[in-house]
Design an enzyme around this catalytic site. Structure first.
Site, PDB file in Angstrom:
ATOM      1  N   ASP A  36       0.902  -1.365  -0.059  1.00 46.06           N
ATOM      2  CA  ASP A  36       0.073  -0.085  -0.103  1.00 46.06           C
ATOM      3  C   ASP A  36       1.036   1.164  -0.107  1.00 46.06           C
ATOM      4  OD1 ASP A  36      -2.080  -1.676   0.175  1.00 46.06           O
ATOM      5  OD2 ASP A  36      -2.806  -0.978   2.206  1.00 46.06           O
ATOM      6  N   HIS A  87      -6.115   3.059  -4.321  1.00 51.62           N
ATOM      7  CA  HIS A  87      -5.984   3.261  -3.073  1.00 51.62           C
ATOM      8  C   HIS A  87      -6.353   4.666  -2.568  1.00 51.62           C
ATOM      9  CE1 HIS A  87      -4.742   1.766   0.695  1.00 51.62           C
ATOM     10  NE2 HIS A  87      -3.593   2.574   1.090  1.00 51.62           N
ATOM     11  N   HIS A  91      -5.031   9.443  -0.370  1.00 57.41           N
ATOM     12  CA  HIS A  91      -4.957   8.482   0.807  1.00 57.41           C
ATOM     13  C   HIS A  91      -5.928   8.839   1.860  1.00 57.41           C
ATOM     14  CE1 HIS A  91      -2.895   6.056   4.024  1.00 57.41           C
ATOM     15  NE2 HIS A  91      -2.521   5.004   3.297  1.00 57.41           N
ATOM     16  N   HIS A 175       3.658  -2.250   3.083  1.00 63.90           N
ATOM     17  CA  HIS A 175       3.681  -0.829   2.764  1.00 63.90           C
ATOM     18  C   HIS A 175       5.004  -0.484   2.022  1.00 63.90           C
ATOM     19  CE1 HIS A 175       0.694  -0.750   5.871  1.00 63.90           C
ATOM     20  NE2 HIS A 175      -0.138   0.152   5.271  1.00 63.90           N
TER      21      HIS A 175
END
Length: 212
Positions: A36, A87, A91, A175
């Site tokens: 991510d 995503h 964010h 991540h």
């Protein structure tokens, strides 16, 4: 106890609506590595190199703003056979964002990364947002969260947490952010080595992409 120290309980997973996933298909000896918040130069590219060393594929849930600034990284990731997914553009936390703004931000990301697969940042999304979004996207959460974003944890702890909890079909979150750089680049090789030694492979979540 930090929420990521244990996997999402199975009883919670059973009540997820159609189009929302905590685990991938339970194919033999397969897990699903995901990353991510990228792409970020000096992190994402090194992750791709590590994956290539072990012949593993992954799904990258990218922030649109980063993707727009790092188009060469996106092209490289796709060329190496990895899957790119949405995503949001900035964010955004769905619970803290007006619905109209949230949908607009996701669509803005989709202009950069055309995809039918979405992961809400922080895993935070309102039920009504989920109901609207799953008409256009399949929504992916996770089975195991590595905790690599937490600087209180060491890379050994992050890797150990993943290894203890992964099962066939697990969706594992790391991540590729600047914040997680040190943890992920040291923890990931440990996890990849464990997968290789145990005859486990990582595939993309292509099978969860919502059909057109």
């Amino acid at each position: 106890m930090d929420f990521y120290r244990t996997p999402i309980p199975s009883f919670v997973q059973k009540f997820l609506p159609t189009g929302m996933y905590c685990h991938g298909p339970k194919a033999d000896n397969t897990v699903y590595l995901t990353f991510d918040d990228g792409p970020n130069e000096g992190v994402t590219d090194k992750i791709v190199q590590l994956l290539e060393q072990y012949d593993m594929k992954a799904t990258f849930f990218c922030v649109g703003d980063n993707a727009a600034r790092q188009k060469s990284l996106i092209q490289m990731m796709e060329h190496k056979g990895h899957l790119i997914a949405n995503h949001t553009f900035n964010h955004l936390n769905g619970i803290k964002t007006r619905d109209s703004e949230y949908y607009k931000n996701i669509e803005q990301c989709n202009q950069i990364i055309p995809t039918r697969l979405f992961r809400p940042p922080y895993g935070r999304i309102r039920w009504r947002q989920c109901k609207v979004l799953k008409k256009e996207y399949n929504i992916v959460l996770w089975s195991v969260l590595s905790g690599d974003f937490d600087n209180r944890l060491s890379p050994v702890e992050c890797a150990g947490h993943v290894v203890r909890h992964l099962k066939t079909g697990s969706i594992i979150v790391f991540h590729d952010s600047i914040k997680a750089r040190n943890n992920v680049l040291e923890a990931l090789p440990r996890v990849l080595e464990y997968l290789a030694l145990n005859n486990l492979s990582s595939l993309t979540l292509k099978s969860l992409v919502k059909p057109e």
